[in-house]
Design a protein around this motif. Structure first.
Motif, PDB file in Angstrom:
ATOM      1  N   LEU A 162     -14.475 -78.226  -4.460  1.00  0.00           N
ATOM      2  CA  LEU A 162     -14.936 -79.144  -5.530  1.00  0.00           C
ATOM      3  C   LEU A 162     -15.690 -80.248  -5.129  1.00  0.00           C
ATOM      4  N   TYR A 163     -15.541 -81.069  -4.083  1.00  0.00           N
ATOM      5  CA  TYR A 163     -16.198 -82.253  -3.828  1.00  0.00           C
ATOM      6  C   TYR A 163     -17.512 -81.781  -3.207  1.00  0.00           C
ATOM      7  N   ASN A 164     -17.653 -80.718  -2.512  1.00  0.00           N
ATOM      8  CA  ASN A 164     -18.776 -80.136  -1.842  1.00  0.00           C
ATOM      9  C   ASN A 164     -19.719 -79.529  -2.886  1.00  0.00           C
ATOM     10  N   ASN A 165     -19.236 -78.990  -3.803  1.00  0.00           N
ATOM     11  CA  ASN A 165     -20.101 -78.291  -4.887  1.00  0.00           C
ATOM     12  C   ASN A 165     -20.303 -79.252  -6.050  1.00  0.00           C
ATOM     13  N   THR A 166     -19.675 -80.137  -6.426  1.00  0.00           N
ATOM     14  CA  THR A 166     -19.735 -81.028  -7.555  1.00  0.00           C
ATOM     15  C   THR A 166     -19.906 -82.736  -7.256  1.00  0.00           C
ATOM     16  N   ALA A 167     -19.355 -82.854  -5.988  1.00  0.00           N
ATOM     17  CA  ALA A 167     -19.101 -84.279  -5.788  1.00  0.00           C
ATOM     18  C   ALA A 167     -17.789 -84.964  -6.362  1.00  0.00           C
ATOM     19  N   LYS A 168     -17.219 -84.435  -7.128  1.00  0.00           N
ATOM     20  CA  LYS A 168     -15.895 -84.854  -7.830  1.00  0.00           C
ATOM     21  C   LYS A 168     -14.881 -84.846  -6.999  1.00  0.00           C
ATOM     22  N   LEU A 169     -13.720 -85.910  -7.090  1.00  0.00           N
ATOM     23  CA  LEU A 169     -12.829 -85.873  -6.288  1.00  0.00           C
ATOM     24  C   LEU A 169     -11.521 -86.036  -7.150  1.00  0.00           C
ATOM     25  N   TYR A 170     -10.490 -85.304  -6.558  1.00  0.00           N
ATOM     26  CA  TYR A 170      -9.229 -85.383  -7.193  1.00  0.00           C
ATOM     27  C   TYR A 170      -8.851 -86.963  -6.828  1.00  0.00           C
ATOM     28  N   ASP A 171      -7.763 -87.384  -7.759  1.00  0.00           N
ATOM     29  CA  ASP A 171      -7.267 -88.521  -7.355  1.00  0.00           C
ATOM     30  C   ASP A 171      -6.301 -88.878  -6.197  1.00  0.00           C
ATOM     31  N   ILE A 172      -5.923 -89.822  -5.773  1.00  0.00           N
ATOM     32  CA  ILE A 172      -4.899 -89.848  -4.540  1.00  0.00           C
ATOM     33  C   ILE A 172      -3.732 -89.552  -4.985  1.00  0.00           C
ATOM     34  N   GLN A 173      -3.262 -89.787  -6.271  1.00  0.00           N
ATOM     35  CA  GLN A 173      -1.743 -89.576  -6.383  1.00  0.00           C
ATOM     36  C   GLN A 173      -1.658 -88.049  -6.756  1.00  0.00           C
ATOM     37  N   SER A 174      -2.664 -87.225  -6.994  1.00  0.00           N
ATOM     38  CA  SER A 174      -2.532 -85.721  -7.056  1.00  0.00           C
ATOM     39  C   SER A 174      -2.541 -85.316  -5.762  1.00  0.00           C
ATOM     40  N   LEU A 175      -3.646 -85.815  -4.851  1.00  0.00           N
ATOM     41  CA  LEU A 175      -3.523 -85.177  -3.559  1.00  0.00           C
ATOM     42  C   LEU A 175      -2.238 -85.614  -2.665  1.00  0.00           C
ATOM     43  N   LEU A 176      -1.608 -86.547  -3.000  1.00  0.00           N
ATOM     44  CA  LEU A 176      -0.418 -86.832  -2.412  1.00  0.00           C
ATOM     45  C   LEU A 176       0.853 -85.884  -2.802  1.00  0.00           C
ATOM     46  N   LEU A 177       1.137 -85.859  -4.240  1.00  0.00           N
ATOM     47  CA  LEU A 177       1.877 -85.121  -4.939  1.00  0.00           C
ATOM     48  C   LEU A 177       1.859 -83.368  -4.594  1.00  0.00           C
ATOM     49  N   GLY A 178       0.341 -83.223  -4.147  1.00  0.00           N
ATOM     50  CA  GLY A 178       0.343 -81.739  -4.111  1.00  0.00           C
ATOM     51  C   GLY A 178      -0.052 -81.045  -5.207  1.00  0.00           C
ATOM     52  N   THR A 179      -0.235 -81.723  -6.442  1.00  0.00           N
ATOM     53  CA  THR A 179      -0.440 -80.995  -7.486  1.00  0.00           C
ATOM     54  C   THR A 179      -1.888 -80.645  -7.746  1.00  0.00           C
ATOM     55  N   VAL A 180      -2.547 -80.220  -6.467  1.00  0.00           N
ATOM     56  CA  VAL A 180      -3.943 -79.699  -6.822  1.00  0.00           C
ATOM     57  C   VAL A 180      -4.058 -78.335  -5.963  1.00  0.00           C
ATOM     58  N   PRO A 181      -5.095 -77.578  -6.378  1.00  0.00           N
ATOM     59  CA  PRO A 181      -5.214 -76.206  -5.758  1.00  0.00           C
ATOM     60  C   PRO A 181      -5.243 -76.246  -4.224  1.00  0.00           C
ATOM     61  N   GLY A 182      -4.938 -75.153  -3.376  1.00  0.00           N
ATOM     62  CA  GLY A 182      -5.030 -75.186  -2.033  1.00  0.00           C
ATOM     63  C   GLY A 182      -4.474 -74.190  -1.494  1.00  0.00           C
ATOM     64  N   ALA A 183      -4.172 -74.197  -0.135  1.00  0.00           N
ATOM     65  CA  ALA A 183      -3.643 -73.180   0.554  1.00  0.00           C
ATOM     66  C   ALA A 183      -1.955 -73.470   0.141  1.00  0.00           C
ATOM     67  N   ILE A 184      -1.021 -72.660   0.607  1.00  0.00           N
ATOM     68  CA  ILE A 184       0.385 -72.752   0.220  1.00  0.00           C
ATOM     69  C   ILE A 184       0.912 -74.067   0.652  1.00  0.00           C
ATOM     70  N   GLY A 185       1.058 -74.205   1.998  1.00  0.00           N
ATOM     71  CA  GLY A 185       1.557 -75.317   2.381  1.00  0.00           C
ATOM     72  C   GLY A 185       0.762 -76.611   2.813  1.00  0.00           C
ATOM     73  N   GLU A 186      -0.494 -76.730   2.549  1.00  0.00           N
ATOM     74  CA  GLU A 186      -1.302 -77.779   2.832  1.00  0.00           C
ATOM     75  C   GLU A 186      -1.266 -78.842   1.657  1.00  0.00           C
ATOM     76  N   THR A 187      -0.873 -78.305   0.500  1.00  0.00           N
ATOM     77  CA  THR A 187      -1.198 -79.392  -0.569  1.00  0.00           C
ATOM     78  C   THR A 187      -0.244 -80.562  -0.692  1.00  0.00           C
ATOM     79  N   ALA A 188       0.978 -80.116  -0.283  1.00  0.00           N
ATOM     80  CA  ALA A 188       2.369 -81.065  -0.255  1.00  0.00           C
ATOM     81  C   ALA A 188       2.224 -82.283   0.579  1.00  0.00           C
ATOM     82  N   LYS A 189       1.277 -83.246   0.454  1.00  0.00           N
ATOM     83  CA  LYS A 189       1.076 -84.185   1.457  1.00  0.00           C
ATOM     84  C   LYS A 189       2.169 -85.169   2.031  1.00  0.00           C
ATOM     85  N   LEU A 190       2.711 -85.320   0.822  1.00  0.00           N
ATOM     86  CA  LEU A 190       3.982 -86.389   1.112  1.00  0.00           C
ATOM     87  C   LEU A 190       5.001 -85.762   2.011  1.00  0.00           C
TER      88      LEU A 190
END
Length: 321
Positions: A162-190
């Protein structure tokens, strides 16, 4: 039953500890992405375990419990929409060309889970870059959906794409909680961070490698920033893609990583730096899996020169005394 198990597998406490650290990630990923996570895990684990067992039995050896870790880690690096036959072909390639042909457990130069992952990434780029959107809401997640054709209707770009194509970013909270698209195990950062702390506490994974990887990533990010190259702030960069998952579970693989303390620091810094270089300067959206395999290549060389340097210093001190 226990005696039968002992006849088949070499018991490895270290590998069991890694599996325990992965359980919360598997549970959370199943909740977010659906039962298909378990389908992929079962298919990959069955294929990988039977393959290693038959191979080692042919040579009169037991299979290692490390094969379970390899299968789980490999599966967690896949998008949930990965066709089962592609997932199976990857684990077969990874085990044969990343481990068994080198002589089995303890003799492999490269991380077998990543060897399999890169094999299918290169050969099947389209299904390997799709990601199901699990993040419409944290509740009820995707657990109630058995993912089949529905996947194509709700696929969405990962944070990196998403960032490479549109320069848009998900917020830090979503990235930490894992509520973003991604590989099965890589999204649950916490959960990945907690797993890393658990493995360090249990002295199973090297904190030097983890810390070195993060330092290498941030330092390279700062250098790129001063040269006006397009880089994210380090926190977003660390939380996007498979960087944390690779740092905690892949880079710290004790077989394919350096054994010396200084070597671990150098190795980690190389992986962190190369990850960012690949992200910025190549066509690939990620870079962690390639960076770790490059680090695997240099691991024996790093240990050699670290030991040689220590030996020279020791000889000089003895000569002076």
């Amino acid at each position: 039953m226990n005696e039968f198990y002992k006849k088949i597998f070499i018991k490895q406490k270290l590998m069991r500890t890694v599996l325990i650290s992965l359980i919360p990630i598997i549970i959370f990923s199943t909740y977010l992405f659906g039962i298909r996570v378990l389908v992929l895990l079962a298919a990959v684990a069955a294929t990988g375990t039977i393959t290693e067992y038959l191979w080692e039995k042919h040579y009169g050896n037991k299979a290692s419990e490390a094969v379970f870790v390899t299968c789980v880690l490999y599966t967690l690096t896949l998008p949930v929409s990965t066709p089962v036959w592609i997932a199976i072909s990857g684990i077969l390639f990874g085990l044969f060309f990343g481990k068994l042909f080198f002589g089995g457990f303890g003799k492999n130069t490269f991380n077998p889970a990543l060897v399999g992952r890169i094999f299918i990434y290169v050969n099947f780029p389209e299904p390997l870059t799709n990601s199901w959107n699990n993040a419409a809401s944290i509740f009820p997640g995707g657990f109630s959906t058995y993912l089949t054709d529905h996947i194509d209707a709700v696929s969405e770009a990962t944070p990196m794409i998403l960032y490479n194509n549109t320069a848009k970013l998900y917020d830090i909270q979503s990235l930490l909680l894992g509520t973003v698209p991604g590989a099965i195990g890589e999204t649950a950062k916490l959960l990945i961070i907690l797993a890393g702390l658990y493995l360090i506490y249990k002295k199973v994974a090297s904190w030097e490698i983890m810390t070195g990887t993060i330092i290498g990533f941030i330092a390279t990010n700062v250098v790129f920033y001063f040269f006006n190259l397009p880089v994210l702030n380090p926190l977003h960069g660390i939380l996007m893609g498979g960087f944390l998952f690779g740092t905690v579970f892949m880079a710290t693989d004790p077989i394919s990583a350096p054994k010396t303390k200084t070597g671990k620091w150098i190795y980690g810094i190389i992986i962190g730096s190369v990850t960012l270089l690949i992200r910025i300067l190549s066509l690939f959206n990620g870079g962690m899996m390639f960076a770790i395999l490059i680090g695997n290549t240099f691991a024996p060389i790093i240990d050699y020169f670290v030991k040689e340097s220590a030996a020279r210093k020791k000889n000089k001190l003895e000569a002076i005394s």
